[in-house]
Every structure is written in C-alpha cells, then in structure tokens.
Design an enzyme around this catalytic site. Structure first.
Site, short mmCIF file in Angstrom:
data_model
loop_
_atom_site.label_atom_id
_atom_site.label_comp_id
_atom_site.label_asym_id
_atom_site.label_seq_id
_atom_site.Cartn_x
_atom_site.Cartn_y
_atom_site.Cartn_z
N HIS A 11 12.59 -2.15 -4.96
CA HIS A 11 11.81 -1.95 -3.73
C HIS A 11 10.32 -1.83 -4.00
O HIS A 11 9.55 -1.55 -3.07
CB HIS A 11 12.30 -0.69 -3.00
ZN LIG Z 1 20.20 0.90 -3.39
#
Ligand SMILES: [Zn+2]
Length: 313
Positions: free
Chosen positions: A132
C-alpha cells in the site's frame, strides 16, 4: 547489455530465508502483529523446517535504492521525522525511529531475497510485502514499497528485465498498481476482496475482484485462471509473490473465507505455475490479522514450507 540467461536451477543448497530481528515495527498492542516476523522464524526453526544457517541477515536498503521508487521529499520526511500529522494518520501506524529502521531493512531484505531466488529458484523475505506504499506517501501500515524497490534495484543491476507481482493479500495492491502503472516491464496481478480497503483501487495489469465470503474452491479456480492468463501474456524473469495471510476466514481485516488448507493450496499453485514456466519466485509476507496470532504464524510458515519444496524440487 543482455541480462544473463535465467534458469531455475536445482541446487543442493537449501533455500535462503532473509530475516532480521529489526523487522519488528515495535507497534505494541496494534492490529498489525509485527512481532509475527520473529515468531515465524522461531516456529520454522523449532519445527526443523529451517536451519539457522538458512537465515541471512539483510543490510538496509540505501537511500539511492529507495529513491528508485519513492520521491526524494517523502524520503527526507521519513528520515527526519517531519511527516505531517495527516501523513502519519494515513500510515495507520505510529511513526518511530524503529519503524524507519524496520522498513529500510525490509526493503533491503526484499532486494536480497530477489537475488537468492534468481540463484536458487525460490527464496523468501520473512517480512515485506508493503503493497500500500506509493511513490510519494505511505498508507495502510505500509511506509516503503519493498517489492517495488527490489524490482527496480534488480533491473538496475541488470539481473532481471521483467518482473511480475502476484499479490494474494486480501487487500488490493494499490501502491504496486500505481507505481508500475506506466511501466510495461512489470506485470501486476492482484487477487483481492472487492469490497474492502483500499478505495479507490488503481488498476493493476490484471485485477481479480472477489466477492465477500469467497471460499477455497472458488478462490483457487480464480487464481488458476489469473495465473494462466498472466503467464501466457507475460514472461517474467522473476515473480514476487505477496503471500498475505489475510484471505483466511478468521481474519479481522478480511472478508474472504479461505481455510488453512485452502491457503496452502494457493501457495502450491503459485509455485507450480511459476515452475512450469521456469520462473523463480520470491516470497514476501504482506498482511495477516487472524483473531488468533498462531493462525497467522502458521499460514506464513506453511508458505515457507511450500516454497522450500520448490526451491530444490
Ligand atoms: Zn492485507
């Protein structure tokens, strides 16, 4: 210069596992159990699946390596502790010098594990998978994108030209998709729960959006189809497998319903398909938030056991 001809050798040397005690992000009582890295190492050692000499301590990535992916001003803010309040909130983990040390080490670990996979056919970083993280910011427990840094570093040293990410974390690999969006040398595959963080989901090369509550058989069928399609379209020199433990049915941050057995079948399928195409595989761990920490540890340890079968199979 032509990169060296890659092959998947079958060596007698055991698979290398890259690990550092410094991977622990020191988060204390947080839903992200960053103590898991040490516990996975301990479990593998105590059960005899891994010998102490198989473990290799990484050096931290250099800032030059990190800058192959991340913006200089973001690196500067991380190094000097000058992220804004909002930037720290977005990480969803507290900022600390230990955190910075851990994420630089994890990036160095993924670079090293990538090199070992090219040598031995398979390898693992007992950490990393921070999918992320974006070039200019971090989010969702991810500060630096260790896998992207490793890919760019290996490309720079000319040991690979083309890489594939196979992301089986329950959450979409938004940072990966964004970082490599305009890069035809990297194929990004993400299999994830559609109605879950992150929003929005920038498009990967191939996204497989799974319904809430997807179980083993349906998941494995979708994975098989996705791997067949991806490896028919694109011949990578190396696969980075983000083997998240969070598609597990008892996960606190996931809404899929895979069993422990289903997750092991998933791992075996990734290695089998890669092996059929003679592509080396590096494992990184990514997420895992099972209600019982032992389950997260067991899922990750199983992935390492499966990887070892393929390293010298
Ligand atoms: Zn995850």
């Amino acid at each position: 210069m032509e990169p060296p001809k890659l092959q998947v050798p079958c060596l007698s040397a055991p698979m290398k596992l890259v690990y550092s005690d410094g991977y622990d992000l020191n988060l204390g009582n947080h839903v992200f159990p960053s103590v898991k890295y040490r516990l996975i190492r301990d479990k593998l050692l105590s059960e005899g699946a891994v010998k102490p000499e198989d473990l290799v301590e990484p050096a931290a990535a250099s800032d030059e390596d990190v800058a192959l992916v991340h913006h200089r001003d973001y690196i500067h803010k991380l190094r000097t502790g000058t992220l804004s309040y909002v930037e720290v909130l977005r990480l969803e983990i507290p900022y600390s010098p230990e955190l910075i040390r851990a994420v630089w080490l994890s990036a160095g670990g993924s670079i090293l594990a990538g090199r070992f996979a090219l040598q031995d056919g398979a390898s693992a970083n007992l950490g990393g998978g921070f999918h992320h993280a974006f070039a200019d910011h971090g989010e969702g427990f991810c500060v630096l994108h260790d896998v992207a840094i490793a890919i760019r570093r290996l490309q720079k040293e000319n040991t690979i030209e083309r890489a594939m990410t196979v992301d089986c974390d329950v959450h979409h690999g938004n940072g990966t998709a964004d970082i490599f969006a305009a890069d035809p040398s990297v194929f990004t595959l993400s299999l994830h729960q559609e109605r879950n963080y992150p929003y929005p989901k920038p498009p990967s090369t191939l996204d497989v959006n799974l319904e809430d509550g997807t179980e083993d058989d349906e998941y494995l069928a979708a994975l098989e189809q996705a791997l067949d399609q991806s490896l028919a379209e694109f011949q990578p020199d190396l696969i980075f497998y983000l083997a998240g433990a969070d598609p597990y049915r008892e996960d606190q941050l996931g809404g899929l319903k895979l069993s422990l057995h289903g997750l092991e079948c998933r791992d075996r399928m990734v290695f089998k398909k890669a092996r059929a195409k003679k592509v080396p595989v590096t494992v990184t761990l990514a997420g895992g938030y099972a209600r019982q920490l032992e389950d997260t540890i067991r899922i990750h340890a199983n992935t390492i056991r499966v990887a070892k079968e393929f390293a010298c199979a």
